[in-house]
Design a protein around this motif. Structure first.
Motif, mmCIF file in Angstrom:
data_model
loop_
_atom_site.group_PDB
_atom_site.id
_atom_site.type_symbol
_atom_site.label_atom_id
_atom_site.label_comp_id
_atom_site.label_asym_id
_atom_site.label_seq_id
_atom_site.Cartn_x
_atom_site.Cartn_y
_atom_site.Cartn_z
ATOM 1 N N UNK A 158 0.835 -1.201 0.000
ATOM 2 C CA UNK A 158 0.000 0.000 0.000
ATOM 3 C C UNK A 158 0.870 1.251 0.000
ATOM 4 N N UNK A 159 1.895 1.250 0.817
ATOM 5 C CA UNK A 159 2.826 2.388 0.866
ATOM 6 C C UNK A 159 3.528 2.548 -0.480
ATOM 7 N N UNK A 160 4.007 1.461 -1.035
ATOM 8 C CA UNK A 160 4.698 1.520 -2.329
ATOM 9 C C UNK A 160 3.768 2.025 -3.433
ATOM 10 N N UNK A 161 2.521 1.572 -3.428
ATOM 11 C CA UNK A 161 1.559 2.023 -4.428
ATOM 12 C C UNK A 161 1.285 3.517 -4.308
ATOM 13 N N UNK A 162 1.149 4.008 -3.080
ATOM 14 C CA UNK A 162 0.920 5.442 -2.865
ATOM 15 C C UNK A 162 2.119 6.253 -3.331
ATOM 16 N N UNK A 163 3.311 5.781 -3.029
ATOM 17 C CA UNK A 163 4.517 6.493 -3.445
ATOM 18 C C UNK A 163 4.644 6.508 -4.966
ATOM 19 N N UNK A 164 4.347 5.398 -5.603
ATOM 20 C CA UNK A 164 4.418 5.330 -7.063
ATOM 21 C C UNK A 164 3.399 6.274 -7.694
ATOM 22 N N UNK A 165 2.202 6.301 -7.131
ATOM 23 C CA UNK A 165 1.160 7.191 -7.646
ATOM 24 C C UNK A 165 1.580 8.650 -7.494
ATOM 25 N N UNK A 166 2.118 9.006 -6.345
ATOM 26 C CA UNK A 166 2.562 10.379 -6.113
ATOM 27 C C UNK A 166 3.694 10.745 -7.074
ATOM 28 N N UNK A 167 4.599 9.804 -7.307
ATOM 29 C CA UNK A 167 5.716 10.043 -8.226
ATOM 30 C C UNK A 167 5.202 10.262 -9.647
ATOM 31 N N UNK A 168 4.234 9.461 -10.076
ATOM 32 C CA UNK A 168 3.658 9.614 -11.414
ATOM 33 C C UNK A 168 2.944 10.958 -11.546
ATOM 34 N N UNK A 169 2.222 11.371 -10.515
ATOM 35 C CA UNK A 169 1.539 12.662 -10.546
ATOM 36 C C UNK A 169 2.546 13.806 -10.632
ATOM 37 N N UNK A 170 3.619 13.710 -9.881
ATOM 38 C CA UNK A 170 4.648 14.748 -9.910
ATOM 39 C C UNK A 170 5.298 14.803 -11.292
ATOM 40 N N UNK A 171 5.601 13.649 -11.864
ATOM 41 C CA UNK A 171 6.204 13.596 -13.191
ATOM 42 C C UNK A 171 5.275 14.226 -14.217
ATOM 43 N N UNK A 172 3.994 13.910 -14.133
ATOM 44 C CA UNK A 172 3.011 14.472 -15.057
ATOM 45 C C UNK A 172 2.930 15.986 -14.904
ATOM 46 N N UNK A 173 2.893 16.450 -13.659
ATOM 47 C CA UNK A 173 2.825 17.884 -13.395
ATOM 48 C C UNK A 173 4.063 18.602 -13.950
ATOM 49 N N UNK A 174 5.241 18.033 -13.730
ATOM 50 C CA UNK A 174 6.474 18.648 -14.227
ATOM 51 C C UNK A 174 6.542 18.608 -15.755
ATOM 52 N N UNK A 175 6.052 17.532 -16.361
ATOM 53 C CA UNK A 175 6.036 17.424 -17.819
ATOM 54 C C UNK A 175 5.145 18.513 -18.415
ATOM 55 N N UNK A 176 3.964 18.709 -17.823
ATOM 56 C CA UNK A 176 3.049 19.741 -18.311
ATOM 57 C C UNK A 176 3.658 21.125 -18.164
ATOM 58 N N UNK A 177 4.323 21.366 -17.053
ATOM 59 C CA UNK A 177 4.980 22.649 -16.831
ATOM 60 C C UNK A 177 6.074 22.880 -17.866
ATOM 61 N N UNK A 178 6.888 21.864 -18.113
ATOM 62 C CA UNK A 178 7.964 21.979 -19.097
ATOM 63 C C UNK A 178 7.402 22.254 -20.489
ATOM 64 N N UNK A 179 6.339 21.537 -20.853
ATOM 65 C CA UNK A 179 5.730 21.737 -22.166
ATOM 66 C C UNK A 179 5.159 23.148 -22.285
#
Length: 56
Positions: free
Chosen positions: A19-40
Motif C-alpha cells: 500500500x505504501x509503495x503504491x501510494x509512493x508510485x502514484x505520487x511520483x507519477x503525478x509529480x512527473x506528469x505535473x512537471x512534464x506539463x509545466x515543461x511543455x
C-alpha cells in the motif's frame, strides 16, 4: 507464536508495505506528469516568444 499467526502477520505487513509503495508510485507519477506539463508549457511560451520576435 503459531505458524498461522506468523503467516497472518507477514501477510498484514506485506499488504501495508505494498500500500505504501503504491501510494509512493502514484505520487511520483503525478509529480512527473505535473512537471512534464509545466515543461511543455514553458517550451510553448518560449516558441511563441521566438516567433513573435521574428515577426517584429
Amino acid at each position: 507464536m503459531k505458524q498461522i499467526d506468523r503467516i497472518a502477520k507477514r501477510e498484514e505487513t506485506d499488504r501495508a508495505a505494498y500500500e505504501i509503495l503504491d501510494k509512493e508510485a502514484s505520487a511520483r507519477e503525478q509529480k512527473t506528469d505535473r512537471l512534464r506539463k509545466l515543461r511543455m508549457s514553458r517550451e510553448t511560451e518560449k516558441r511563441h516568444k521566438i516567433d513573435s520576435d521574428k515577426t517584429s
